[in-house]
Design an enzyme around this catalytic site. Structure first.
Site, PDB file in Angstrom:
ATOM      1  N   ARG A  37      -2.865 -26.616  -7.871  1.00  0.00           N
ATOM      2  CA  ARG A  37      -3.117 -26.957  -8.815  1.00  0.00           C
ATOM      3  C   ARG A  37      -3.484 -25.478  -9.574  1.00  0.00           C
ATOM      4  NH1 ARG A  37      -8.661 -24.718  -4.614  1.00  0.00           N
ATOM      5  NH2 ARG A  37      -6.973 -23.446  -4.037  1.00  0.00           N
ATOM      6  N   GLY A  43       1.865 -20.659  -2.634  1.00  0.00           N
ATOM      7  CA  GLY A  43       0.198 -20.529  -2.507  1.00  0.00           C
ATOM      8  C   GLY A  43      -0.111 -19.083  -1.915  1.00  0.00           C
ATOM      9  N   GLU A 206     -16.835  -3.804  13.005  1.00  0.00           N
ATOM     10  CA  GLU A 206     -16.563  -5.296  12.833  1.00  0.00           C
ATOM     11  C   GLU A 206     -17.556  -5.431  13.939  1.00  0.00           C
ATOM     12  OE1 GLU A 206     -14.188  -7.757  13.238  1.00  0.00           O
ATOM     13  OE2 GLU A 206     -15.354  -8.041  15.491  1.00  0.00           O
ATOM     14  N   HIS A 446      21.230   2.711  22.429  1.00  0.00           N
ATOM     15  CA  HIS A 446      20.294   3.529  22.452  1.00  0.00           C
ATOM     16  C   HIS A 446      20.859   5.254  20.710  1.00  0.00           C
ATOM     17  CE1 HIS A 446      18.632   7.397  24.043  1.00  0.00           C
ATOM     18  NE2 HIS A 446      19.644   7.797  23.879  1.00  0.00           N
TER      19      HIS A 446
HETATM   20  P1  FAD Z   1      -2.228 -21.860   0.962  1.00  0.00           P
HETATM   21  O1  FAD Z   1      -0.936 -21.095   1.451  1.00  0.00           O
HETATM   22  O2  FAD Z   1      -3.176 -21.538   1.390  1.00  0.00           O
HETATM   23  O3  FAD Z   1      -1.627 -22.859   0.007  1.00  0.00           O
HETATM   24  C1  FAD Z   1      -2.359 -24.061  -0.180  1.00  0.00           C
HETATM   25  C2  FAD Z   1      -1.626 -24.407  -1.961  1.00  0.00           C
HETATM   26  O4  FAD Z   1      -2.397 -25.623  -2.196  1.00  0.00           O
HETATM   27  C3  FAD Z   1      -2.484 -23.087  -2.698  1.00  0.00           C
HETATM   28  O5  FAD Z   1      -1.426 -23.334  -3.683  1.00  0.00           O
HETATM   29  C4  FAD Z   1      -3.131 -24.014  -2.918  1.00  0.00           C
HETATM   30  O6  FAD Z   1      -3.808 -23.845  -5.187  1.00  0.00           O
HETATM   31  C5  FAD Z   1      -3.363 -25.496  -3.455  1.00  0.00           C
HETATM   32  N1  FAD Z   1      -4.020 -27.175  -3.028  1.00  0.00           N
HETATM   33  C6  FAD Z   1      -5.507 -26.388  -2.692  1.00  0.00           C
HETATM   34  N2  FAD Z   1      -6.499 -27.981  -2.614  1.00  0.00           N
HETATM   35  C7  FAD Z   1      -5.667 -27.779  -3.842  1.00  0.00           C
HETATM   36  C8  FAD Z   1      -6.230 -29.182  -4.603  1.00  0.00           C
HETATM   37  N3  FAD Z   1      -7.008 -30.210  -4.410  1.00  0.00           N
HETATM   38  N4  FAD Z   1      -5.590 -29.681  -5.257  1.00  0.00           N
HETATM   39  C9  FAD Z   1      -4.028 -29.011  -5.748  1.00  0.00           C
HETATM   40  N5  FAD Z   1      -3.641 -27.593  -5.188  1.00  0.00           N
HETATM   41  C10 FAD Z   1      -4.333 -27.619  -4.152  1.00  0.00           C
HETATM   42  N6  FAD Z   1       0.436 -14.838   7.107  1.00  0.00           N
HETATM   43  C11 FAD Z   1       1.163 -14.210   7.213  1.00  0.00           C
HETATM   44  O7  FAD Z   1       2.175 -15.686   8.865  1.00  0.00           O
HETATM   45  N7  FAD Z   1       1.573 -13.533   7.723  1.00  0.00           N
HETATM   46  C12 FAD Z   1       0.894 -12.575   7.075  1.00  0.00           C
HETATM   47  O8  FAD Z   1       1.934 -11.764   6.421  1.00  0.00           O
HETATM   48  C13 FAD Z   1      -0.082 -13.204   5.654  1.00  0.00           C
HETATM   49  N8  FAD Z   1      -0.701 -12.136   5.146  1.00  0.00           N
HETATM   50  C14 FAD Z   1      -1.770 -12.538   4.811  1.00  0.00           C
HETATM   51  C15 FAD Z   1      -3.116 -11.481   3.940  1.00  0.00           C
HETATM   52  C16 FAD Z   1      -3.760 -12.307   2.939  1.00  0.00           C
HETATM   53  C17 FAD Z   1      -4.203 -11.071   1.343  1.00  0.00           C
HETATM   54  C18 FAD Z   1      -3.714 -13.978   2.880  1.00  0.00           C
HETATM   55  C19 FAD Z   1      -4.891 -14.340   2.089  1.00  0.00           C
HETATM   56  C20 FAD Z   1      -3.135 -14.235   4.048  1.00  0.00           C
HETATM   57  C21 FAD Z   1      -2.061 -13.399   4.612  1.00  0.00           C
HETATM   58  N9  FAD Z   1      -1.494 -14.926   5.150  1.00  0.00           N
HETATM   59  C22 FAD Z   1      -0.572 -14.231   6.047  1.00  0.00           C
HETATM   60  C23 FAD Z   1      -1.794 -16.164   6.117  1.00  0.00           C
HETATM   61  C24 FAD Z   1      -0.780 -17.232   4.573  1.00  0.00           C
HETATM   62  O9  FAD Z   1      -1.068 -16.874   3.265  1.00  0.00           O
HETATM   63  C25 FAD Z   1      -1.305 -18.464   5.304  1.00  0.00           C
HETATM   64  O10 FAD Z   1      -1.229 -19.067   6.681  1.00  0.00           O
HETATM   65  C26 FAD Z   1      -0.486 -19.154   4.151  1.00  0.00           C
HETATM   66  O11 FAD Z   1      -0.625 -19.288   2.981  1.00  0.00           O
HETATM   67  C27 FAD Z   1      -1.092 -21.188   4.798  1.00  0.00           C
HETATM   68  O12 FAD Z   1      -0.040 -22.046   3.658  1.00  0.00           O
HETATM   69  P2  FAD Z   1      -0.862 -23.017   3.902  1.00  0.00           P
HETATM   70  O13 FAD Z   1       0.467 -23.852   2.862  1.00  0.00           O
HETATM   71  O14 FAD Z   1      -0.699 -23.696   4.756  1.00  0.00           O
HETATM   72  O15 FAD Z   1      -1.712 -22.864   2.383  1.00  0.00           O
END
Ligand code: FAD
Length: 468
Positions: A37, A43, A206, A446
């Site tokens: 999107r 993401g 918390e 070390h």
């Molecule tokens: P996402 O990254 O959420 O990607 C999903 C994508 O799908 C998005 O781009 C969205 O726009 C798109 N989408 C959704 N619905 C639709 C639709 N209907 N049509 C078109 N596009 C759509 N994880 C780590 O491993 N290490 C970290 O240090 C870490 N730090 C984080 C810090 C923060 C502040 C946050 C919020 C998260 C963090 N995470 C971290 C978690 C990590 O970002 C997520 O676990 C990871 O991005 C998940 O990947 P994903 O591909 O499942 O989904």
């Protein structure tokens, strides 16, 4: 008039799960389309998650480190903070990575369709862009990688611009004088470290008895002792019961063990109480995909949903919601679609809080070992006995390894400087099925902090009996 596109594999969502799956599918010769999107791939992780938070934490660490060198003879003075430049730096980091993804998708001839995707059936995805233009993707296989979003609380005025989710906190709109982190999990605490270094007074509330609830108590006790020096007030066993937006601030009323008597006024409140999957927002019902009430999509070990040509990966399929889990699951889904026999069955998925100090763990925690009735023994090496930790003023940390009754390593945890980087050795040891002797006999350089892993194994083996 809608456009039509054909794909052997369509990937819904361009996050770390989605782009990893799409690139793997393309590398295996499949005609692949990503539907996203937003205008950039990456993401949550690249745009508003892992990467921008780490860019800011890196700067925060410089500030914190510089505060502590005065006693050792070097005084840097108070930091001069230019928020515009910091924001620019963060955007440059994101831009470099998302630009790289765009190049990589072009190189692989992966087509990106920009717009919101919704299943029309188990063979068709309807994508609507910002101008209302519709593209229909006719697919043979689909991989759902639509991720998750921050949870909102019903009693919190989320529309007030002083009430933030993690995305708003990463925007660095201003540095609040006094800030509340609502929720003592990893995301909230990382942002708390950033704002504390930038000069905000930070409180954390918390509900449970410890910060970062999934980690072991002893690890978190050491972490909490250390992080208490940065945060003003950590309220455990306490909850925010009422949050009111007034002209002069956000007033929070607390209930529980550490609740202040009167409402406390904050200049910003970051709500970081977890993330909810997007499973109920993608028209899953039109394709017959089973989605739980909470929005998770159930999959088997090959990432297949109940609909045989549709797979799902990443945050949308369950905990832990981490980028590396999403990417690995993405590879599995792509390979299974390409006809390979592959399963997602890792021995561990590492967890890291990139706070200061860091907290990192992998494999079983003591809590999990006990719950599963597994006999284990823990070996702990305190960093107060590490030459390198003493030299760099990082003696707050410790390294813990868990061994089963056959002396095989089943888990490990580290709290301290660079714990996340050090964890790699423990992950490999668990995945390779190492026992205590393998680790103890490995010559660790070390003076290093990773030496603490070898030392913990030697303590377990009995080859070190007394520590200084
Ligand atoms: P996402 O990254 O959420 O990607 C999903 C994508 O799908 C998005 O781009 C969205 O726009 C798109 N989408 C959704 N619905 C639709 C639709 N209907 N049509 C078109 N596009 C759509 N994880 C780590 O491993 N290490 C970290 O240090 C870490 N730090 C984080 C810090 C923060 C502040 C946050 C919020 C998260 C963090 N995470 C971290 C978690 C990590 O970002 C997520 O676990 C990871 O991005 C998940 O990947 P994903 O591909 O499942 O989904």
């Amino acid at each position: 008039m809608s456009k039509e596109v054909k794909a052997q594999v369509v990937v819904l969502g361009g996050g770390p799960g989605g782009y990893s799956a799409a690139f793997r599918a393309a590398d295996l010769g499949l005609e692949t389309v990503i539907v996203e999107r937003y205008s950039t791939l990456g993401g949550v992780c690249l745009n508003v998650g892992c990467i921008p938070s780490k860019a800011l934490l890196h700067l925060a660490k410089h500030i914190e480190d510089a505060k502590h060198t005065g006693a050792q003879g070097i005084d840097f003075g108070a930091p001069k903070i230019d928020l515009d430049k910091i924001r620019q730096h963060k955007e440059n980091v994101i831009g470099q990575l998302t630009g790289g993804l765009s190049q990589m998708s072009k190189l692989r001839k992966v087509k990106v369709v920009t717009g919101v995707g919704e299943f029309a059936s188990d063979k068709q995805l309807k994508v609507t862009d910002n101008d209302g233009q519709v593209t229909v993707v006719n697919f043979e296989h689909a991989i759902i990688a639509a991720g998750s979003q921050s949870i909102k609380l019903p009693f919190v005025p989320h529309d007030d611009e002083r009430v933030w989710d993690s995305t708003a906190a990463l925007e660095l709109r201003y540095i609040p004088e006094r800030m509340l982190i609502l929720g003592g999990g990893i995301i909230g605490l990382e942002m708390g470290c950033v704002y504390s270094a930038l000069g905000a007074k930070v409180d954390v509330v918390e509900m449970t008895e410890q910060l970062i609830p999934p980690a072991d108590k002893d690890i978190i006790k050491a972490f909490t002792k250390s992080i208490s020096k940065k945060f003003d007030n950590i309220m455990l066993n306490t909850k925010a019961a009422k949050v009111e937006a007034k002209k002069d601030g956000i007033y929070v009323t607390f209930e529980g063990d550490k609740a202040p008597e009167k409402p406390v006024k904050y200049d910003a409140v970051l709500v970081a109480v977890g993330r909810a999957p997007n499973g109920n927002k993608i028209g899953a019902e039109n394709a017959g995909i089973k989605v739980s009430d909470r929005g998770f999509i159930e999959v088997d070990k090959q990432q297949r949903t109940n609909v045989s040509n549709i797979f799902a990966i990443g945050d949308i399929v369950g905990q832990p919601m981490l980028a590396h889990k999403a990417a690995h699951e993405g590879h599995v889904a792509a390979e299974v679609i390409a006809g390979k026999k592959h399963y997602f069955d890792p021995k561990l998925i590492p967890s890291i809080a990139y706070t200061d100090p860091e907290v990192a763990w992998a494999g079983l925690t003591e809590k999990e070992a006990k719950a599963q009735g597994i006999e284990y023994e823990a070996a702990v090496f305190p960093w107060a006995a590490s030459g390198r930790a003493i030299a760099q003023g990082a003696t707050d940390g410790f390294t813990k390894l868990l061994f089963d009754k056959n002396n095989r390593i089943i888990g490990g945890a580290i709290v301290g400087s660079n714990a996340g980087e050090l964890l790699g050795e423990i992950c490999l040891a668990i995945e390779m099925g190492c026992d205590a002797e393998d680790i103890a006999l490995t010559v660790h350089a070390h003076p290093t902090l990773h030496e603490s892993i070898g030392m913990a194994a030697q303590i377990f083996e009995g080859s070190i009996t007394d520590l200084p």
